[in-house]
Structure formats: C-alpha cells, structure tokens
Design an enzyme around this catalytic site. Structure first.
Site, PDB file in Angstrom:
ATOM      1  N   GLU A  28       0.830  -1.202   0.000  1.00  0.00           N
ATOM      2  CA  GLU A  28       0.000   0.000   0.000  1.00  0.00           C
ATOM      3  C   GLU A  28       0.871   1.261   0.000  1.00  0.00           C
ATOM      4  O   GLU A  28       0.560   2.255  -0.659  1.00  0.00           O
ATOM      5  CB  GLU A  28      -0.896   0.036   1.253  1.00  0.00           C
ATOM      6  CG  GLU A  28      -1.908  -1.093   1.341  1.00  0.00           C
ATOM      7  CD  GLU A  28      -1.369  -2.299   2.101  1.00  0.00           C
ATOM      8  OE1 GLU A  28      -0.174  -2.627   1.917  1.00  0.00           O
ATOM      9  OE2 GLU A  28      -2.124  -2.906   2.865  1.00  0.00           O
ATOM     10  N   CYS A  79      -0.449   0.506   7.500  1.00  0.00           N
ATOM     11  CA  CYS A  79      -0.931   0.921   6.175  1.00  0.00           C
ATOM     12  C   CYS A  79      -2.302   1.569   6.246  1.00  0.00           C
ATOM     13  O   CYS A  79      -2.608   2.463   5.456  1.00  0.00           O
ATOM     14  CB  CYS A  79      -0.988  -0.289   5.246  1.00  0.00           C
ATOM     15  SG  CYS A  79       0.635  -0.921   4.896  1.00  0.00           S
ATOM     16  N   ARG A 111      20.847 -10.717   1.826  1.00  0.00           N
ATOM     17  CA  ARG A 111      21.409 -10.548   3.183  1.00  0.00           C
ATOM     18  C   ARG A 111      20.809  -9.304   3.829  1.00  0.00           C
ATOM     19  O   ARG A 111      20.509  -9.297   5.020  1.00  0.00           O
ATOM     20  CB  ARG A 111      22.939 -10.412   3.132  1.00  0.00           C
ATOM     21  CG  ARG A 111      23.641 -11.708   2.849  1.00  0.00           C
ATOM     22  CD  ARG A 111      25.142 -11.494   2.801  1.00  0.00           C
ATOM     23  NE  ARG A 111      25.830 -12.708   2.403  1.00  0.00           N
ATOM     24  CZ  ARG A 111      27.104 -12.778   2.101  1.00  0.00           C
ATOM     25  NH1 ARG A 111      27.853 -11.688   2.141  1.00  0.00           N
ATOM     26  NH2 ARG A 111      27.646 -13.923   1.752  1.00  0.00           N
ATOM     27  N   GLU A 135      23.563 -19.958   4.134  1.00  0.00           N
ATOM     28  CA  GLU A 135      24.463 -19.930   2.971  1.00  0.00           C
ATOM     29  C   GLU A 135      25.492 -21.048   3.037  1.00  0.00           C
ATOM     30  O   GLU A 135      26.684 -20.826   2.835  1.00  0.00           O
ATOM     31  CB  GLU A 135      25.162 -18.571   2.891  1.00  0.00           C
ATOM     32  CG  GLU A 135      24.209 -17.431   2.595  1.00  0.00           C
ATOM     33  CD  GLU A 135      24.936 -16.212   2.056  1.00  0.00           C
ATOM     34  OE1 GLU A 135      25.930 -16.372   1.314  1.00  0.00           O
ATOM     35  OE2 GLU A 135      24.519 -15.102   2.411  1.00  0.00           O
TER      36      GLU A 135
HETATM   37  N1  NAP Z   1      28.967 -22.620  -3.527  1.00  0.00           N
HETATM   38  C1  NAP Z   1      28.302 -22.282  -2.444  1.00  0.00           C
HETATM   39  O1  NAP Z   1      27.199 -21.686  -2.532  1.00  0.00           O
HETATM   40  C2  NAP Z   1      28.830 -22.631  -1.098  1.00  0.00           C
HETATM   41  C3  NAP Z   1      28.283 -22.005   0.036  1.00  0.00           C
HETATM   42  C4  NAP Z   1      28.771 -22.356   1.277  1.00  0.00           C
HETATM   43  C5  NAP Z   1      29.750 -23.334   1.395  1.00  0.00           C
HETATM   44  N2  NAP Z   1      30.251 -23.917   0.287  1.00  0.00           N
HETATM   45  C6  NAP Z   1      31.283 -24.944   0.404  1.00  0.00           C
HETATM   46  O2  NAP Z   1      30.818 -25.941   1.280  1.00  0.00           O
HETATM   47  C7  NAP Z   1      31.948 -26.519   1.935  1.00  0.00           C
HETATM   48  C8  NAP Z   1      31.659 -26.632   3.405  1.00  0.00           C
HETATM   49  O3  NAP Z   1      30.549 -27.471   3.568  1.00  0.00           O
HETATM   50  P1  NAP Z   1      30.552 -28.609   4.666  1.00  0.00           P
HETATM   51  O4  NAP Z   1      29.396 -29.484   4.363  1.00  0.00           O
HETATM   52  O5  NAP Z   1      31.897 -29.205   4.726  1.00  0.00           O
HETATM   53  O6  NAP Z   1      30.365 -27.785   6.019  1.00  0.00           O
HETATM   54  P2  NAP Z   1      29.152 -26.916   6.633  1.00  0.00           P
HETATM   55  O7  NAP Z   1      27.842 -27.474   6.240  1.00  0.00           O
HETATM   56  O8  NAP Z   1      29.435 -25.489   6.389  1.00  0.00           O
HETATM   57  O9  NAP Z   1      29.398 -27.154   8.177  1.00  0.00           O
HETATM   58  C9  NAP Z   1      29.137 -28.433   8.680  1.00  0.00           C
HETATM   59  C10 NAP Z   1      29.421 -28.442  10.132  1.00  0.00           C
HETATM   60  O10 NAP Z   1      28.423 -27.718  10.856  1.00  0.00           O
HETATM   61  C11 NAP Z   1      28.436 -28.186  12.185  1.00  0.00           C
HETATM   62  N3  NAP Z   1      27.119 -28.418  12.725  1.00  0.00           N
HETATM   63  C12 NAP Z   1      26.658 -27.982  13.935  1.00  0.00           C
HETATM   64  N4  NAP Z   1      25.458 -28.457  14.179  1.00  0.00           N
HETATM   65  C13 NAP Z   1      25.122 -29.221  13.152  1.00  0.00           C
HETATM   66  C14 NAP Z   1      23.973 -30.004  12.867  1.00  0.00           C
HETATM   67  N5  NAP Z   1      22.960 -30.073  13.713  1.00  0.00           N
HETATM   68  N6  NAP Z   1      23.950 -30.688  11.707  1.00  0.00           N
HETATM   69  C15 NAP Z   1      24.983 -30.616  10.847  1.00  0.00           C
HETATM   70  N7  NAP Z   1      26.091 -29.898  11.048  1.00  0.00           N
HETATM   71  C16 NAP Z   1      26.158 -29.200  12.203  1.00  0.00           C
HETATM   72  C17 NAP Z   1      29.132 -29.539  12.135  1.00  0.00           C
HETATM   73  O11 NAP Z   1      30.384 -29.412  12.779  1.00  0.00           O
HETATM   74  P3  NAP Z   1      30.426 -29.717  14.344  1.00  0.00           P
HETATM   75  O12 NAP Z   1      29.913 -31.112  14.536  1.00  0.00           O
HETATM   76  O13 NAP Z   1      31.826 -29.505  14.708  1.00  0.00           O
HETATM   77  O14 NAP Z   1      29.483 -28.730  14.932  1.00  0.00           O
HETATM   78  C18 NAP Z   1      29.359 -29.827  10.673  1.00  0.00           C
HETATM   79  O15 NAP Z   1      30.518 -30.561  10.406  1.00  0.00           O
HETATM   80  C19 NAP Z   1      33.140 -25.633   1.652  1.00  0.00           C
HETATM   81  O16 NAP Z   1      34.004 -26.247   0.719  1.00  0.00           O
HETATM   82  C20 NAP Z   1      32.523 -24.394   1.035  1.00  0.00           C
HETATM   83  O17 NAP Z   1      33.356 -23.813   0.069  1.00  0.00           O
HETATM   84  C21 NAP Z   1      29.832 -23.585  -0.941  1.00  0.00           C
END
Ligand code: NAP
Length: 376
Positions: A57, A89, A191, A305
C-alpha cells in the site's frame, strides 16, 4: 455490497503483483496493491518486495501522490492497522484520502486482530472483503503466512551457487566463486533483508567468509547488517577468522553444544561473539532448538548460505522452507566435487523431496531456481 466484475479484475491484478514478492517476503505474506482513481484509471500499483521492506500500500500511495485522494485501493490482504517493522498501512490510506478499500482476504495474525479494517471503517472508509474464487486465491496466497504464524522458528531460506554439474565446491576447502557477479549482488540484497545469515563451521574453516551485506549503495533504508550465525558444536571457529575479527561490523552468534571447551568459549566472547549453548544429542547442536532460540532473539528470516552438511541436516529435519539455487554455466568435475546437500540422502529418486511453486529466471549468466519445500 457485492463486488463488480471490474473489482474482481483489479483484485486479480493485486494478487498477480503480490506473487512478485514470493521467496523474498516470507514469513510475511506476499501482498499486492492497485490504487484506482475515481475516473477508473490506475494511479499506483506496488507489492511487498522484501522482508522488512515497505508494504504494498505504501509503495502504491507513493506512486499515486495526490491522485490517491478519493481512490479505491485493491489489496490482496487486508491493510495492517498495527505498526510492525514499518508504519501501519490503514493510517496511511486514511491520510492519503482513499475512499474505498477492497481486499482479498483478512490478515490472520493475532497481533493485527482486524485492527486495520476497524481503523479504516472508523475513519469513514468503505471497506469490502472479496468472496468466491478471488477470495479463495487470496487465502491460498496467504497459506504459508498462516502456517508460519503458529511456528516458533524463523523462515529458513537456503541459498547456494552450484556448477552445471551440481558442485558447490571443487572439493571441501577449494577456493573460488561459483556464481557470477550478478548472483553475488543479489545475494547481498538477500542478506540486507534477512535478520541473520547462517553457515556451518565447515564453511568458515573452508572459506573464511564475512557474510555481511556489501551493496554498492549501502544498506537499504531502515535495514542494519544481519547477524552472522555459526553452527559449531565443538567451537572449532577460529578466533583469527574474519567473522570473529569483524564483530564490530555485525553481531556474531555461535551456536554450540553443551560441553564445548571453556577456554575457546571465553576466547570467542572476548572478541565480542555471543556464544549460545543449545541442547542437543551426541554432542551436536539440535537444529530445532537452535532455530527456536534464534526466533526468541527476534530472527524472523534466516538466510542459510551453506555448507552442504548444514543444508542436508536442515532438509532432513524438515526445517528448511525454501531453496534458491544459482546454477552457473561452469563444469567442475572431479571425484571430490562437493554436492549442495550432504549427509544421509534419499535412496530412491521416486522419494526425492520435490519443490513446490518452482520459479526460474536468468541472473547474469546464471540460472536462478527457487522453490518452496513441503515443510513451508
Ligand atoms: N557454492 C556455495 O554456494 C557454497 C556455500 C557455502 C559453502 N560452500 C562450500 O561448502 C563446503 C563446506 O561445507 P561442509 O558441508 O563441509 O560444512 P558446513 O555445512 O558449512 O558445516 C558443517 C558443520 O556444521 C556443524 N554443525 C553444527 N550443528 C550441526 C547439525 N545439527 N547438523 C549438521 N552440522 C552441524 C558440524 O560441525 P560440528 O559437529 O563440529 O558442529 C558440521 O561438520 C566448503 O568447501 C565451502 O566452500 C559452498
């Protein structure tokens, strides 16, 4: 008084405008508004385009200016009467001299409680609610809002950029951007309209992101930097990371499980981070409890993200509401390439999670695919 065919057509236009706000406004409802002058000409039309942004609105009134006097406002949802993130509004419509308001469906929020319609009527504005098919369509558009009202967690929007062959990184820890410049700009815009941006600690260890909104023109009016949230059960978040070193730029919340190292906790607190202990099983942060805690701190919209594990865990728990995936015309290949969603997956493609109301559009050289999850 029954609505005329003309009224229904104008309301349908308001609904079409409202849909332009899908994926951006939730957990708010998408809302569209058409202002029609007494002589039948449209003098302003707008839609609610972002969480925390101006309501439909207000945008339509701004376009109409003095021509709003005596006009009819067609709105997909009853105008609000209570000030929220933005002014009410109903009061703005009265002040502008709008004579009649026709709306598609009532606003079901307990906070609102029909205050907008009451305020309009008390000011002598003629107010009518639609019936029939256009009313049903307005209710359908409101359905996600209705569900979000009864949940005690933020709207969870997953966002990632992937190569054409489905990788979000060449391998864990490999550098390099996957999405193009326009995709990155749009991400900064998202963001700006999120209350918080979250990642798993794996993403911080791999990429050392800042996660702030860095738009060329700065933050939009009335918006502040989103809080940065890290899911980090055992406090692996490095004190030297850009997030921890940048707590003066925006708040950093670290969600950790019970029993995390006391010294690490103190070190993060000393740098200005807020460390929140979340209940959990097996030493892992419980995602439902974490989201509830964020909601209590005023996080209504959470932009997640990455990374792949956090996406997987949220999806498996039914705690993700929408996906926005940029698909870049790049190929990464390789056995170590990282898919967008890790963890226990679906064994049979016939049981795949299927997104709802899917939309595609081009953003620079990338393709943006967005859809809602059944949990939304
Ligand atoms: N292209 C893109 O859009 C994009 C965006 C972001 C990231 N990335 C890439 O993704 C990669 C990282 O991803 P990733 O899968 O290794 O790590 P992640 O999803 O960023 O982090 C995973 C970590 O989060 C913590 N966590 C805490 N609570 C959790 C829960 N309830 N369930 C699951 N995890 C939990 C865990 O560590 P703890 O157990 O120690 O807590 C887990 O190992 C990087 O290479 C990055 O470059 C790409």
């Amino acid at each position: 008084m029954a609505l005329t065919e003309h009224d229904v057509r104008r309301l349908e236009r308001a609904l079409a405008l409202a849909r332009k706000g899908c994926y951006q406004v939730e957990p708010n409802p998408p809302v569209g508004c058409v202002l029609e002058h007494e002589d039948g000409g449209v003098v302003g039309e707008s839609w609610h385009g972002a969480w925390g942004g101006p309501h439909a609105e207000i945008g339509a009134l701004a376009l109409a200016g003095p021509a709003a006097r005596g006009a009819t406002a067609y709105v997909s949802l009853a105008p609000c009467g209570v000030r929220g993130k933005t002014p009410a509004c109903a009061a703005a419509l009265v002040k502008a001299g709008v004579r009649r308001v026709v709306y598609g469906a009532a606003d079901p929020s307990p906070r609102e409680g029909g205050a907008g319609v009451e305020a309009l009527r008390a000011a002598g504005v003629q107010v009518e609610e639609a019936r029939g098919a256009v009313h049903e369509a307005a209710l359908a558009l409101r359905a996600r809002f209705d569900r979000a009202l009864t949940r005690r967690r933020p709207w969870v929007a997953l966002k990632w950029a992937m190569s054409l062959d489905g990788a979000i990184a060449a391998r864990v820890g490999a550098g390099g951007q996957i999405g193009g410049v326009r995709a990155r700009r749009l991400t900064h815009d998202w963001r700006a309209h999120a209350d918080a941006v979250a990642v798993g600690v794996g993403t911080v260890l791999a990429d050392d992101p800042r996660l702030t909104c860095r738009l060329e023109d700065g933050l939009p009016d009335g918006r502040s930097q989103p809080a940065r949230v890290v899911f980090d059960s055992t406090l692996r978040l490095p004190v030297r990371s850009r997030l921890v070193q940048g707590t003066d730029e925006a708040a950093v919340l670290v969600l950790t499980a019970a029993g995390a190292d006391r010294l690490r906790r103190e070190a993060l607190r000393e740098q200005g981070c807020t460390v929140m202990e979340v209940p959990g099983e097996g030493g892992r942060v419980d995602l439902g409890a974490a989201l509830e805690m964020l909601h209590e701190r005023g996080v209504g919209r959470l932009l997640v993200e990455g990374g792949a594990r956090l996406h997987g865990a949220l999806l498996r728990a039914g705690l993700a509401d929408q996906v926005s995936a940029f698909v870049a015309p790049r190929l990464l290949g390789g056995d170590e390439a990282l898919g967008a969603v890790r963890g226990t997956g679906i064994e049979d493609a016939r049981r795949a999670l299927v997104l709802d109301e899917v939309a595609w559009r081009r953003v620079g050289d990338d393709l943006l695919l967005q859809g809602y999850l059944p949990s939304a």
